[in-house]
Design an enzyme around this catalytic site. Structure first.
Site, PDB file in Angstrom:
ATOM      1  N   GLU B  60       0.687  -1.214  -0.039  1.00  0.00           N
ATOM      2  CA  GLU B  60       0.077   0.043  -0.124  1.00  0.00           C
ATOM      3  C   GLU B  60       0.814   1.359   0.023  1.00  0.00           C
ATOM      4  O   GLU B  60       0.424   2.346  -0.706  1.00  0.00           O
ATOM      5  CB  GLU B  60      -0.963   0.149   1.142  1.00  0.00           C
ATOM      6  CG  GLU B  60      -2.442  -0.840   1.190  1.00  0.00           C
ATOM      7  CD  GLU B  60      -2.065  -2.426   1.338  1.00  0.00           C
ATOM      8  OE1 GLU B  60      -1.053  -2.847   1.535  1.00  0.00           O
ATOM      9  OE2 GLU B  60      -3.207  -2.984   1.025  1.00  0.00           O
ATOM     10  N   HIS B 129     -10.392  -4.663  10.767  1.00  0.00           N
ATOM     11  CA  HIS B 129     -10.880  -4.533   9.332  1.00  0.00           C
ATOM     12  C   HIS B 129     -12.125  -3.620   9.470  1.00  0.00           C
ATOM     13  O   HIS B 129     -12.897  -3.795   8.354  1.00  0.00           O
ATOM     14  CB  HIS B 129     -11.323  -5.723   8.710  1.00  0.00           C
ATOM     15  CG  HIS B 129      -9.799  -6.391   8.133  1.00  0.00           C
ATOM     16  ND1 HIS B 129      -8.930  -6.657   8.796  1.00  0.00           N
ATOM     17  CD2 HIS B 129      -9.882  -6.906   6.804  1.00  0.00           C
ATOM     18  CE1 HIS B 129      -7.828  -7.228   7.953  1.00  0.00           C
ATOM     19  NE2 HIS B 129      -8.317  -7.416   6.789  1.00  0.00           N
TER      20      HIS B 129
HETATM   21  C1  LIG Z   1      -2.023  -4.386   4.299  1.00  0.00           C
HETATM   22  C2  LIG Z   1      -3.004  -5.457   3.580  1.00  0.00           C
HETATM   23  N1  LIG Z   1      -3.466  -5.293   2.393  1.00  0.00           N
HETATM   24  C3  LIG Z   1      -4.355  -5.896   1.866  1.00  0.00           C
HETATM   25  C4  LIG Z   1      -5.120  -6.890   2.626  1.00  0.00           C
HETATM   26  C5  LIG Z   1      -6.015  -7.881   1.873  1.00  0.00           C
HETATM   27  N2  LIG Z   1      -5.600  -9.218   1.723  1.00  0.00           N
HETATM   28  C6  LIG Z   1      -5.899 -10.295   2.563  1.00  0.00           C
HETATM   29  S1  LIG Z   1      -5.075 -11.812   2.078  1.00  0.00           S
HETATM   30  C7  LIG Z   1      -4.465 -11.203   0.893  1.00  0.00           C
HETATM   31  C8  LIG Z   1      -3.955 -11.881   0.022  1.00  0.00           C
HETATM   32  C9  LIG Z   1      -2.639 -12.373   0.746  1.00  0.00           C
HETATM   33  O1  LIG Z   1      -1.652 -13.406  -0.004  1.00  0.00           O
HETATM   34  P1  LIG Z   1      -0.751 -14.127   0.518  1.00  0.00           P
HETATM   35  O2  LIG Z   1       0.289 -13.318   1.180  1.00  0.00           O
HETATM   36  O3  LIG Z   1       0.197 -15.161  -0.778  1.00  0.00           O
HETATM   37  O4  LIG Z   1      -1.492 -15.171   1.522  1.00  0.00           O
HETATM   38  P2  LIG Z   1      -2.236 -16.452   1.158  1.00  0.00           P
HETATM   39  O5  LIG Z   1      -3.730 -15.727   1.266  1.00  0.00           O
HETATM   40  O6  LIG Z   1      -2.076 -17.020  -0.049  1.00  0.00           O
HETATM   41  O7  LIG Z   1      -2.156 -17.353   2.347  1.00  0.00           O
HETATM   42  C10 LIG Z   1      -4.961  -9.689   0.755  1.00  0.00           C
HETATM   43  C11 LIG Z   1      -4.709  -8.827  -0.448  1.00  0.00           C
HETATM   44  C12 LIG Z   1      -4.641  -7.085   3.847  1.00  0.00           C
HETATM   45  N3  LIG Z   1      -5.280  -8.063   4.810  1.00  0.00           N
HETATM   46  N4  LIG Z   1      -3.528  -6.158   4.300  1.00  0.00           N
END
Ligand SMILES: Cc1ncc(C[n+]2csc(CCOP(=O)(O)OP(=O)(O)O)c2C)c(N)n1
Ligand SMILES: Cc1ncc(C[n+]2csc(CCOP(=O)(O)OP(=O)(O)O)c2C)c(N)n1
Ligand SMILES: [Mg+2]
Ligand SMILES: [Mg+2]
Lengths: 336, 326, 326, 336
Positions: B60, B129
């Site tokens: 971000e 959130h």
């Molecule tokens: C700072 C922030 N930005 C965006 C999100 C929204 N978000 C939650 S999970 C996710 C994807 C994360 O992917 P990854 O790190 O590969 O983990 P996985 O879900 O595959 O275990 C996003 C974009 C968040 N929780 N926090």
């Protein structure tokens, strides 16, 4: 310059390859920065300047070499240690000094001070004071250049102290991922404020990080402006021609404390002397004398002219009035 | 008039502005191939390609900064935060770079851009959130702050925000993306800084914006049954704030209540109250009351969340209290 | 009583708590070898060693988070921000992890720690280094927020903050570190959440905290010359807020003014005003006024900065205005 | 398990070296996680669970292998995809399900939901939902362990999507610089939400970053829980004995969408089938059958017992009342 005999290092390839004109130009420009900074010191001591004042003395070859590697339209994004870049880019010395004085004739009208030098037309895109937060901005300028296909390259400077912070990491990650035309240059002057590198970074070689960002890298001890110019040029060309970012670490040294309020007691005299001995500006001066037979007197004359220029700049700056009171309301919002 | 969901109105606003102006682009997590976590960018990648609809990694601070840096070069970025809750990790970029670049550079640069996404509590997303960022951004000179509650407002205000030469924070809401409403077929803009009286009334002024508009309107209905005629003003823009509309209404009704999706301490509502008591002191027949989040981190459990968020019945009580009824 | 500077009082507070409790440590940029950018930790590295006085790299999010993580394990970190302006890059850690960990874990964990450092404008540091973070943190349930104006308060409140089982935001000021005052020789604590009436008066209540205390006291002197007897209340703690002391005073004086080092929109001052008008509506003879920063990014130029920051003369005007004088 | 003939991969060394008891234990624990997640899916569909629900199906071997590499007192710090870790650590399945239902019997009393599983006594230190912001916390736990010399190791999990964000970088920088007893494990399941790795990271190999943090690293495709156990153990020992952090990248796969609201359409069936074929849980099951002659029936019985356990957990969770209204005021502040 102190007349003492010292164990002086040999002249470098960069200096040897440079023409007399090139040497003379670079020397003059470095000295301009130094004299400007010295005047700023005096003005600060006299209470003419307030807030933070970070001097560039010792690192001048970087700004000058960078300027020589750039093309019209390219952009410099720097930290609060920004005077040298502004002067190297051709910003008006009076406007720079007036900015330090907080006057209406300042580079940004007196609202920014030492840490926020901006001069768009000269390619001087700042002057930022929150460590690392300019790195994503620089990536953004490069993003725009790629979006607009305008061939502009952004060169983003940061300190060794800015390598560990998150925004730096995110800016570099995006630049690497998207192939942005930007060059990140870490000016590793061995200290962040009073803290030596070993206490702020897990590994000495900052460019080890480049791999993780999918970037090319380069790393060297700064000896003279031509070396900086030539090695930066490789990265600038890579950015312009291949739209690929580069991470460069320049090993350098600041001869003064972090800012005016820092006496710099955490460094030994021996360390300081060692670096003074190979001060890139002095090396350039020596090259003029030793390789081109320029006389001490001729160089004195250059210096005197610069001192005169900078004294005039200081006087003119001092003659510039404070901003009018209503000025503070300006530029909060753009009114269409 | 077409009937659209808010998410469609937002999409249409972005689409029209992207068609009108090549410099406009959309950047954020999952905005491209996934078409938006809440499907606000449906079809945009297909129409405009990867150059102008850009999926970012989870960075971000990085992509907010890239947006600001690009805006300084004359582009017109729309930066989507999956939710404004994630803007906490980009806080410095927004309050220091976006908000101050114009001033700090003596007017040499500016950041014409929009940060948009859902804000405040949705439904059972837990404490990290479910936060309202209204106060954090409305507090900052240099930013404009908009919060929308209807498809028509969303479209007209977003188009205006994209054209605005200043950085605009544009608040939407997860729970409102599906809200439907009429949207004019012809192009229109809604000026930033103009409140909208969503319901006229003579007895009490009820101030709201974003998610609290629906609560306010529901409360006004309840109040009507009790014989209270409530004027509901949707601020729409928090900064600049349409103080005139607020003060005019309060001077007419002599009473005011604020409904806020946000915490009590030092929020936008506090500001409204402070301004009203300052400017309408003699007109006020009762203290201005506020109905807002309880002063708590949001709980996940449905019943606790419900209790933490302001409900129409509580607003009704406040309306009655300022009217010395009930 | 010893006469100490505020920086010495802070140092002594940390030192005493570190001597008392092994779990207390100090972490931040330049706190060790350099002894603090503003010399608030003079002598501490020497006395306690590198284990407990820890120089960090410039990684506000990182070391704030390390502090929180360590606090969750039972340690008692003191995290120094060189200034709170730099806490903007650690905002998420503070509002999400520090403030919420106790609630979010159903009480399994908590974060007993202090974030301290100078806050708000100092002198000619430009727009990014001159911001007041009071509102950002006072807004957040789960945090406690303290702001100090005298050596005695600084020491007693900091010691109490270090012992508090909750995360405490502790605001100091660059321009006040050199302020001297008497400090008791014997150990003492000052309870968080208790305001201090720095000057009694019958005519107007003047609320202030941190840097604005000096302005308020100066204004009160000016007012005295004009025959206005001003009661100056130093809030000292913004969260929890000592509302009783405030309301009691306002019910006595029937008038109130707030002096705030901070922006006007939705600040702590707005909150105070909103609460006062709600609780003391019938007691108020005039609207509550606020004297605070102008709604502008701070300019570097000395004259502009001076105009942007509240001055005693402006406070005097407000005092006269609420008293319907002048 | 579907009876179809597939081109199944050979059993791994880890599986071959494991005893029947070890295999049986690991299989059972993995299956418990899977059945739990399947019940959660059903409950979500029936509206019993709200908010975000991120399933661990496909990645179970990691939580189980990790648990086997840990010692009493060691700490797990995880993301919102946390159910598997909680169950592997021995958290009560009813409390876990009750948490998803937002009930008073939940692991954190119903205030946290799916993304915030914490169980201090079981070494389950969260459950964080702001990407990357738990990485400095994990470094902080490790800092405390070092400060207190208590020999505890922290294992911090993050997704491939969390590698680019600043807080991750800062946490790792400090861990590397200070030599903290922590193991950072990137669960690279190839996607962050709908975005494949190639669109979020400049280079494929995440462990290339370890160098810049002054850390050791390891990287492998997860085949079975024993491999995870053994290779994590090396890092855990390094943390405990040498107080040195490690960065490990585990290549894995989630069989479901990112969360319940994601149908996962961005993946091909072929890709999914390929990974299902070498599902570490199925591999473990095969090892029991092929190497130890455990019968299909015996395994069915295990499964049935687990299904029974999880159904009971679900029913008990559903019987748990909502938190009392006043509960929301609890734990905002610690009252002394
Ligand atoms: C700072 C922030 N930005 C965006 C999100 C929204 N978000 C939650 S999970 C996710 C994807 C994360 O992917 P990854 O790190 O590969 O983990 P996985 O879900 O595959 O275990 C996003 C974009 C968040 N929780 N926090
Ligand atoms: C986020 C943030 N934290 C702290 C500071 C205070 N600060 C200003 S300069 C500096 C040292 C920076 O050192 P380095 O990056 O090496 O640059 P140098 O000053 O050596 O050029 C610090 C700690 C800041 N400006 N921003
Ligand atoms: Mg440095
Ligand atoms: Mg992933």
């Amino acid at each position: 310059m102190d007349g003492q005999t010292r164990d002086l290092p040999p002249l470098t390839e960069g200096l040897k390859a440079a023409s007399q004109d090139e040497l003379a130009h670079a020397f003059k420009e470095m000295l301009r920065i130094r004299r400007f900074e010295e005047n700023a010191t005096r003005a600060y001591t006299r209470g003419k300047i307030s807030g933070f004042l970070h001097l560039y003395i010792g690192q001048e070859a970087i700004a000058i070499g960078t300027n020589l590697a750039m093309r019209e339209g390219d952009r410099i994004v720097a930290t609060y240690r920004d005077h040298g870049f502004a002067l190297a880019q051709g910003c008006d010395a009076t406007a720079c000094m007036a900015e330090l004085f907080g006057r209406s004739g300042g580079l940004v009208g007196g609202v920014g001070g030492s840490m926020h030098f901006f001069d768009r037309d000269k390619g001087m895109w700042g002057g930022y004071a929150i460590i690392g937060n300019h790195v994503p901005l620089a990536a953004g300028h490069a993003f725009a250049a790629k979006y607009l296909s305008d061939g502009k390259v952004t060169i983003c400077f940061l300190g060794d102290g800015a390598v560990g912070i998150g925004p730096t990491h995110e800016g570099m990650t995006l630049a690497g991922l998207w192939g942005l035309p930007v060059v990140f240059v870490v000016e590793n002057n061995r200290y962040s404020m009073g803290t030596p590198l070993g206490r702020t970074l897990p590994v000495e070689d900052i460019t080890l990080r480049a791999q993780g960002y999918g970037m090319e890298s380069d790393r060297f001890e700064v000896t003279d402006p031509f070396q900086v110019r030539d090695r930066l040029k490789v990265a600038v060309d890579r950015a312009r021609e291949e739209s690929k970012p580069t991470l460069i670490e320049l090993l350098t040294y600041r001869f003064r404390g972090h800012s005016m309020s820092d006496p710099g007691k955490y460094r030994t005299k021996a360390e300081l002397d060692g670096f003074r001995n190979r001060d890139p500006m002095e090396m350039t001066r020596r090259a003029l004398m030793e390789l081109h037979g320029v006389s001490e007197d001729a160089l004195e004359a250059v210096d005197e002219a610069i001192i005169e220029e900078m004294d005039v700049a200081m006087a003119s700056a001092d003659a510039s009035p404070q901003p009018v009171p209503e000025h503070r309301f300006k530029n909060v919002y753009v009114e269409e | 008039m077409a009937v659209l969901q808010i998410r469609e109105a937002i999409r249409d606003a972005m689409r029209e502005e992207m068609l009108r102006d090549d410099r406009v682009f959309l950047m954020g997590e999952e905005v491209g191939h996934y078409e938006g976590a809440y499907k606000c960018s449906q079809g945009l990648l297909k129409e405009f390609g990867e150059k102008r609809v850009i999926d970012t990694p989870i960075t971000e601070t990085g992509f907010a900064g890239v947006g600001i840096g690009a805006a300084m070069c004359g582009l017109r970025p729309i930066i989507e935060f999956m939710t404004f809750n994630f803007s906490a990790v980009a806080f410095d970029q927004i309050i220091n770079n976006a908000a101050k670049i114009h001033h700090m550079t003596g007017g040499q640069f500016h950041a014409p851009m929009v940060f948009r996404g859902p804000n405040a509590a949705a439904h059972m997303l837990g404490s990290t959130h479910s936060q309202a960022f209204d106060t954090f951004y409305a507090h900052i000179p240099g930013l404009k702050v908009v919060s929308v509650a209807t498809p028509k407002d969303a479209k007209g205000l977003l188009k205006a925000a994209i054209r605005d030469p200043n950085p605009v924070i544009f608040f939407e809401s997860e729970v409102q993306y599906g809200v439907k409403g009429e949207v004019p077929e012809d192009e229109y803009l809604i000026e930033l800084g103009v409140a909208d009286t969503k319901r006229e009334g003579a007895d009490v002024t009820l101030l709201c914006w974003g998610q609290s508009v629906a609560i306010a309107l529901a409360a006004a209905e309840l109040a009507q049954e009790k014989g209270l005629d409530v004027e509901v003003i949707d601020l729409r823009s928090l900064r600049p704030l349409d103080e005139q509309t607020i003060f005019d209404s309060v001077r007419k009704t002599n009473r005011a209540v604020v409904v806020e999706h946000g915490w009590p301490y030092g929020g936008v509502g506090s500001h409204l109250i402070a301004r009203i008591q300052e400017e309408c002191f003699d007109a006020l027949d009762a203290p201005v009351l506020k109905v807002c989040y309880e002063d708590l981190p949001m709980s996940y459990a449905e019943n606790l969340e419900h209790l933490t968020i302001p409900q129409p019945s509580q607003v009704l009580e406040a309306l009655e209290e300022v009217s010395y009824r009930g």
